[in-house]
Enzyme design. Sequence first.
Site, PDB file in Angstrom:
ATOM      1  N   GLU A 665       0.719  -1.085   0.034  1.00  0.00           N
ATOM      2  CA  GLU A 665      -0.173   0.095   0.027  1.00  0.00           C
ATOM      3  C   GLU A 665       0.856   1.384  -0.046  1.00  0.00           C
ATOM      4  O   GLU A 665       0.522   2.118   0.771  1.00  0.00           O
ATOM      5  CB  GLU A 665      -0.799   0.050   1.223  1.00  0.00           C
ATOM      6  N   GLU A 766      -6.426  -9.664  -3.137  1.00  0.00           N
ATOM      7  CA  GLU A 766      -7.182  -9.888  -1.831  1.00  0.00           C
ATOM      8  C   GLU A 766      -8.705  -9.870  -2.297  1.00  0.00           C
ATOM      9  O   GLU A 766      -9.170  -9.025  -1.388  1.00  0.00           O
ATOM     10  CB  GLU A 766      -6.659  -8.885  -0.809  1.00  0.00           C
TER      11      GLU A 766
END
Length: 888
Positions: A665, A766
Amino acid sequence: MANSSSSQGTNIIQNHNFAVGMHSWRPNCCESWVVSGESGDSYAVVTNRKECWQGLEQDITSKVSPGSTYSVSACVGVSGSLQGSADVLASLRLEYQDCATTYKRIGITSVSKERWDKVEGSFSLSSMPNQVVFYLEGPSPGIDLLIKSVVITCPSANGKERVDRECIAAGDENIILNPIFDDGLNNWAGRGCKIFLHDSMADGKIVPQSGKYFASAAERTQTWNGIQQEVTGRLQRKRAYEVTALVRIFGNNVSSTGVQITLWTQMPDLREQYIGIAKVQATDKDWTQMQGKFLLNSSPSKVIIYIEGPPAGTDILVNSLTVRHAAKAAPSPPPIIENPAFGVNIIENSDLNNGTNGWFPLGSCTLNIQTGSPHILPPVARDSLGPHEPLSGRYILVTNRTDTWMGPAQMITDKLKLFLTYQVSTWVRIGSGASGPQNINVALGVDNQWVNGGQVEANDDRWHELSGSFRIEKQPSKVMVYIQGPASGVDLMVAGVQIFPVDRHARFKHLKNLTDKLRKRDVVLKFSGADSSSLLDATVIVKQTQNSFPFGSCISRTNIDNEDFVDFFVKNFNWAVFGNELKWYWTEPQKGNFNYRDADEMLDLCKNHGIETRGHCIFWEVESMVQSWVRSLNNNDLMSAVQNRLNGLLSRYKGKFNHYDVNNEMLHGSFFQGRLGKDIRANMFKTAHRLDPSASLFVNDYHVEDGCDPKSCPESYIEQILDLQEQGSPVGGIGIQGHIDSPVGPIVSSALDKLGILGLPIWFTELDVSSVNEYVRADDLEVMLREAFAHAAVDGIMLWGFWELFMSRDNAHLVNAEGDVNEAGKRYLALRKEWSSHAHGHVDEQGEFAFRGFHGTYDVTIVTTAKRTTKSFVVDEGESPLVVSISL
């Protein structure tokens, strides 16, 4: 029949024991009457049942209220031509205005002939339907349903939950002893603090909401201090439990704070686990109800449940705590949407032919109509709508904006349909004078909630395409759409606003054609080594045993103690990623205190079942996800810690993980870069590659694919990846997390197209979708799986879990807590079956058999008059037909 007494208490069911015949009861498309038993009591007989759902019902709308928890106990039996036993269910029918009727299962029991049994459970309502009907149903058609009594208890006169001795009798399976403190503090203890019993506090201002007493956890010096009870030996593994508590806080000048229920377990090998069950914002003004669920995959040697959370010095007050087997929720009915009007814009006066009619300024800004905007639809909208009339070229100019939320608005309450997925598309532009990039957002005010309909970052004076989507799943009273975002003083321009429902299934045919071209190959099997006469017309049976495309899932260490979980996982996935067990805060929670045991055991499981693994993640750039001891280091020590982490992890697991998410991220966090400089990210990649050259190194981020977050739009992601590559980073793959709401295929595909220009493999790393309705959740999942599988740049799909209570998002699971596959799970299995090839036929005159199949591993069985032979072969990628020679 043996007698079984019903529970006592304040019963909201009228004529609960049929003492006045069928008064207040109604048969559901069948017949019923009341007879007297041998002991003089009465019971209802429900007969002439043609369907399982036919039974006896009563309207309880006026007797229930949202937020309360109700306990149900019904004494039931069965009669008729029955061998063995029959299921009897207690259910609710919830009817909402302008919305599909929903059903909620309360409890189920298996009943044999010649005896009475109990069906029990509990329910609560988050909102109030127009009508609430309780009913009993279940046995097979032709079997009579017998009902002796029905008791629904626990709401008091003010509508708040009453938890008293009658409601928590031994029969309703509460595993908490002394749950309402009427036996003092027996069975309770302080967790690092003292506990006290009260009948009132604060000069009588605080009294129990139910029962006579409550307990307080006082003299707390840590947030984890609280009140606890050991429940060792009272819980069953693989069984879902629902927890309910009444709590409030007192003292230390804190009026509102978080309170949570936690389960602590210790295994025989002393391994510990903390399971968060429920969390609520409690106040010092009134009692607050907490609810949550949990499940144990293993059999701990010690289990303690406790209530914790407020800051030190604040007392926790507890009025009641119950833990009981969670009733299975009734399956969601498929939403029935009449006249969905796919592709029809619900925005009034979108082309602005009638000036600003239908539009109004939100706030004190000013709306004017100007000309000079694009005449074509934004590209992603064209993908959804196909041929369409040109836009008018008119736009709304918004001036005098004194706050970011000001812009053009429109009410759309009556134009929305529940459970439909709406695509949002518009052209937007900012005026001069902006000091930097400006976020522009299509927002919806749904009653008191804000819903994101799409966002884009504008940093120049050109028109920008804004795309997004949304869905409403609860009936709102008011919905307003508005365009907002730039800083105050910056003019906003808006043109061609389109909000329309998407026919997602219509796109699937196109995706199936793409999938056939991309993921399948023509195959010719050439047989030799046998007498040609015996080969001619021999039977050929081809069966795919393994699809080579990666379909994986997130797993956790506790999951692998549950053999049902493992069985579903190894049958239906060929890749794995660990939810937490490889993250730095897990492998080194305190400096020098390492825990690789969990990851080692999970790797062993995957290796034993031939499952490939992704390494998630080496670092996490979001500061809140970095453990406190790392955050506290000075820069020199932090750099050393980073190098130690790389050396320790990648040396230990060299060659064992196919991928690594190097620094998770990076579009949303900058902890390491902020502390150690811009070069640190590239150095992480380069060092990881040097330590384990066999692993592909990924970037990984969220909201890349859905148009709702300008920080992680494809353009920003591409810029970041190119910057890393310019610094010499061996970026080997692009991770799109895929935590998505109301996905729209063309929006997802557009993002993949943009990222695909980099030539790197793209993985959904994910993926999860969320909807209360299992059928809508299944549709969302199908959209994402089909888009990914049909796109040439996508090389793998990882789900972020599949089992209820072990996922990061609610209403995202494919398998319920106790192992039932729901509609979303069935859709996943159906797609996996669709993407697996089988063929059969006969050998032709040339000694060949041809078919077209998905890439992967196959078994072929050849049956001649003389023998039966099975061989294996692999279909790999390629455009030309694959010729496989098979010697018999």
